[in-house]
Design a protein around this motif. Structure first.
Motif, mmCIF file in Angstrom:
data_model
loop_
_atom_site.group_PDB
_atom_site.id
_atom_site.type_symbol
_atom_site.label_atom_id
_atom_site.label_comp_id
_atom_site.label_asym_id
_atom_site.label_seq_id
_atom_site.Cartn_x
_atom_site.Cartn_y
_atom_site.Cartn_z
ATOM 1 N N GLY A 148 -47.957 32.571 2.842
ATOM 2 C CA GLY A 148 -48.558 31.316 3.251
ATOM 3 C C GLY A 148 -49.851 30.970 2.540
ATOM 4 O O GLY A 148 -50.553 30.037 2.944
ATOM 5 N N ALA A 149 -50.180 31.693 1.470
ATOM 6 C CA ALA A 149 -51.405 31.396 0.720
ATOM 7 C C ALA A 149 -51.312 30.008 0.100
ATOM 8 O O ALA A 149 -50.250 29.591 -0.371
ATOM 9 N N PRO A 150 -52.417 29.251 0.062
ATOM 10 C CA PRO A 150 -52.398 27.935 -0.580
ATOM 11 C C PRO A 150 -52.083 28.038 -2.064
ATOM 12 O O PRO A 150 -52.379 29.048 -2.709
ATOM 13 N N HIS A 151 -51.493 26.972 -2.616
ATOM 14 C CA HIS A 151 -51.198 26.917 -4.047
ATOM 15 C C HIS A 151 -52.481 27.058 -4.851
ATOM 16 O O HIS A 151 -53.526 26.522 -4.477
ATOM 17 N N ASP A 152 -52.406 27.796 -5.945
ATOM 18 C CA ASP A 152 -53.538 28.023 -6.858
ATOM 19 C C ASP A 152 -54.615 28.923 -6.274
ATOM 20 O O ASP A 152 -55.739 28.959 -6.776
ATOM 21 N N SER A 153 -54.311 29.658 -5.200
ATOM 22 C CA SER A 153 -55.251 30.661 -4.724
ATOM 23 C C SER A 153 -55.437 31.737 -5.792
ATOM 24 O O SER A 153 -54.575 31.955 -6.643
ATOM 25 N N PHE A 154 -56.585 32.404 -5.725
ATOM 26 C CA PHE A 154 -56.862 33.546 -6.587
ATOM 27 C C PHE A 154 -56.622 34.833 -5.797
ATOM 28 O O PHE A 154 -56.845 34.866 -4.580
ATOM 29 N N VAL A 155 -56.214 35.871 -6.499
ATOM 30 C CA VAL A 155 -55.989 37.186 -5.889
ATOM 31 C C VAL A 155 -56.773 38.215 -6.689
ATOM 32 O O VAL A 155 -56.647 38.282 -7.913
ATOM 33 N N LEU A 156 -57.559 39.036 -6.000
ATOM 34 C CA LEU A 156 -58.349 40.069 -6.657
ATOM 35 C C LEU A 156 -58.156 41.371 -5.891
ATOM 36 O O LEU A 156 -58.409 41.443 -4.678
ATOM 37 N N VAL A 157 -57.719 42.414 -6.608
ATOM 38 C CA VAL A 157 -57.286 43.657 -5.967
ATOM 39 C C VAL A 157 -58.224 44.787 -6.351
ATOM 40 O O VAL A 157 -58.394 45.101 -7.536
ATOM 41 N N MET A 158 -58.826 45.407 -5.338
ATOM 42 C CA MET A 158 -59.719 46.561 -5.544
ATOM 43 C C MET A 158 -59.717 47.422 -4.287
ATOM 44 O O MET A 158 -60.766 47.732 -3.720
ATOM 45 N N SER A 159 -58.532 47.801 -3.838
ATOM 46 C CA SER A 159 -58.415 48.578 -2.605
ATOM 47 C C SER A 159 -58.781 50.040 -2.843
ATOM 48 O O SER A 159 -59.067 50.466 -3.969
ATOM 49 N N HIS A 160 -58.711 50.844 -1.769
ATOM 50 C CA HIS A 160 -59.035 52.269 -1.841
ATOM 51 C C HIS A 160 -57.890 53.117 -2.388
ATOM 52 O O HIS A 160 -58.054 54.314 -2.600
ATOM 53 N N SER A 161 -56.719 52.501 -2.646
ATOM 54 C CA SER A 161 -55.510 53.249 -3.010
ATOM 55 C C SER A 161 -54.813 52.597 -4.192
ATOM 56 O O SER A 161 -54.512 51.394 -4.147
ATOM 57 N N HIS A 162 -54.518 53.391 -5.245
ATOM 58 C CA HIS A 162 -53.793 52.848 -6.384
ATOM 59 C C HIS A 162 -52.376 52.428 -5.989
ATOM 60 O O HIS A 162 -51.840 51.444 -6.521
ATOM 61 N N ALA A 163 -51.764 53.159 -5.072
ATOM 62 C CA ALA A 163 -50.423 52.788 -4.615
ATOM 63 C C ALA A 163 -50.446 51.442 -3.903
ATOM 64 O O ALA A 163 -49.560 50.595 -4.098
ATOM 65 N N LEU A 164 -51.472 51.234 -3.088
ATOM 66 C CA LEU A 164 -51.607 49.951 -2.400
ATOM 67 C C LEU A 164 -51.940 48.847 -3.402
ATOM 68 O O LEU A 164 -51.401 47.734 -3.313
ATOM 69 N N ASP A 165 -52.811 49.139 -4.374
ATOM 70 C CA ASP A 165 -53.102 48.181 -5.438
ATOM 71 C C ASP A 165 -51.816 47.712 -6.105
ATOM 72 O O ASP A 165 -51.614 46.511 -6.340
ATOM 73 N N LEU A 166 -50.948 48.675 -6.432
ATOM 74 C CA LEU A 166 -49.704 48.345 -7.137
ATOM 75 C C LEU A 166 -48.814 47.445 -6.287
ATOM 76 O O LEU A 166 -48.228 46.473 -6.793
ATOM 77 N N ALA A 167 -48.710 47.735 -4.998
ATOM 78 C CA ALA A 167 -47.865 46.923 -4.109
ATOM 79 C C ALA A 167 -48.392 45.496 -4.000
ATOM 80 O O ALA A 167 -47.620 44.530 -4.021
ATOM 81 N N ILE A 168 -49.712 45.351 -3.912
ATOM 82 C CA ILE A 168 -50.301 44.013 -3.794
ATOM 83 C C ILE A 168 -50.114 43.234 -5.085
ATOM 84 O O ILE A 168 -49.723 42.060 -5.089
ATOM 85 N N VAL A 169 -50.390 43.895 -6.222
ATOM 86 C CA VAL A 169 -50.252 43.230 -7.522
ATOM 87 C C VAL A 169 -48.810 42.788 -7.756
ATOM 88 O O VAL A 169 -48.556 41.666 -8.220
ATOM 89 N N ALA A 170 -47.843 43.642 -7.420
ATOM 90 C CA ALA A 170 -46.431 43.293 -7.596
ATOM 91 C C ALA A 170 -46.073 42.082 -6.753
ATOM 92 O O ALA A 170 -45.386 41.160 -7.227
ATOM 93 N N ARG A 171 -46.555 42.072 -5.509
ATOM 94 C CA ARG A 171 -46.275 40.934 -4.625
ATOM 95 C C ARG A 171 -46.886 39.649 -5.183
ATOM 96 O O ARG A 171 -46.258 38.580 -5.168
ATOM 97 N N ALA A 172 -48.108 39.724 -5.689
ATOM 98 C CA ALA A 172 -48.788 38.524 -6.176
ATOM 99 C C ALA A 172 -48.166 37.995 -7.464
ATOM 100 O O ALA A 172 -48.016 36.782 -7.651
ATOM 101 N N LEU A 173 -47.792 38.906 -8.386
ATOM 102 C CA LEU A 173 -47.260 38.475 -9.675
ATOM 103 C C LEU A 173 -45.872 37.865 -9.564
ATOM 104 O O LEU A 173 -45.460 37.084 -10.432
#
Length: 336
Positions: free
Chosen positions: A220-245
């Motif tokens: 439900g994120a608005p169109h043209d939102s920005f996503v910036l990933v810097m979590s405590h876990s590389h595995a979680l980073d990867l899951a978020i980045v995959a979802r966003a891309l």
């Protein structure tokens, strides 16, 4: 700047306030049309029309207007910056100067409520009582934060047309970045699944989301939102980045880390079946080139500058009638 909400507070506290608005510029000028400064009876002020001699003179004019027993509610000025003020900008600035008192509280409150609900535009003309009377104009497409005058009609765009940034991670850099972005045109959705990860107090443009299904926070994120990933876990980073891309809605997807981390993530995303074009949209390292410090505040300053460049580039692309994410050539490439 949420001008009407601040003006309402000023009227309730001081009884009156004065405002100057740049309504038109020609040539080089210190600020754009729509820039404002508000002066209070106690000599404090907020906002800026560019500083320097122009602003100093306007503040003095507004203080003088507030001191009059019967002020002029609306006047206009045309200032040639070079000949009149000695400023090397050399352009011309047209100003609208206004005084507000308690008699206009209902009008100011209505505009403050509209401002609180989002962005809006107004049309105004000077009436027989000497005041500039504004009415909300739903048909206007004037850019938010701008102003113009056409045959005596003043059109303005109010509110904050802020870019939504989904920030994943409430560590040291995340906290520093939230503070760096506090006065800038971003609305931050701050996501972290860890209990008590967020500080007790956050800036007004931040909403904390202690989401357990962290990547789902992007639903439900608005169109043209920005996503910036810097979590405590590389595995979680990867899951978020995959979802966003996988989602073309996002105007920017950034990941904190080194070139090595980016190469590793690219390989893993490729193995997971993401298209090459989607993987290439990932910005990592993040920030502007040339800043090598690893201090959280320095990283935050670098990233904030880069996000501003990307936000303005994307707005420029859409202003020219294009849709979708900005072309990479229109954006500054991160260097961290």
């Amino acid at each position: 700047m949420l001008v009407w909400q601040r003006l309402l507070q000023a009227i309730d506290r001081h009884g009156k306030a004065a405002m100057a608005t740049i309504v038109e510029t020609r040539g080089s000028a210190p600020r754009e049309a729509g820039a404002r400064i508000v002066v209070l009876p106690d000599a404090s002020f907020f906002g800026t029309i560019g500083g320097g001699t122009l602003e100093w003179r306007v503040i003095a004019d507004l203080q003088g207007a507030l001191a009059r027993p019967t002020p002029h509610f609306y006047t206009s000025q045309r200032v040639a910056l070079g000949p009149e003020l000695g400023q090397c900008c050399g352009g011309r600035v047209d100003l609208a100067l206004e005084v507000f008192d308690r008699s206009r509280r209902a009008e100011i409150q209505a505009l403050a409520e509209a401002e609180g609900a989002g962005v809006f535009r107004t049309r105004a003309t000077q009436q027989s009582d000497g005041k500039l009377h504004r009415s909300i104009d739903p048909a206007s497409r004037l850019a938010i934060g701008s102003a113009r005058v056409d045959h005596g009609v003043v059109e303005e765009g109010f509110g904050e047309d802020s870019r939504v940034l989904y920030l994943f991670g409430a560590g040291h850099v995340g906290r520093a970045l939230v503070m760096a972005l506090a006065p800038l045109p971003f609305r931050i959705v701050w996501v972290d699944p860890r209990p008590d990860a967020f500080p007790q107090y956050v800036p007004a443009n931040v909403r904390c989301e202690p989401a357990q299904d962290t990547p789902a926070a992007l639903d439900g994120a608005p169109h043209d939102s920005f996503v910036l990933v810097m979590s405590h876990s590389h595995a979680l980073d990867l899951a978020i980045v995959a979802r966003a891309l996988k989602d073309q809605r996002f105007g920017y997807v950034g990941l904190i880390g080194s070139e090595t981390k980016r190469a590793r993530f690219s390989h893993q995303l490729d193995r997971a079946g993401l298209a090459k074009d989607d993987i290439e949209r990932l910005v990592s390292p993040i920030g502007v080139p040339g800043i090598k410090s690893k201090l959280p505040a320095a990283i935050a300053a670098s990233v904030a500058a880069d996000l501003l460049v990307r936000d303005e580039a994307l707005r420029h692309v859409h202003a020219r009638g294009k849709t979708g994410p900005a072309e990479p050539s229109a954006l500054a490439v991160g260097g961290r």
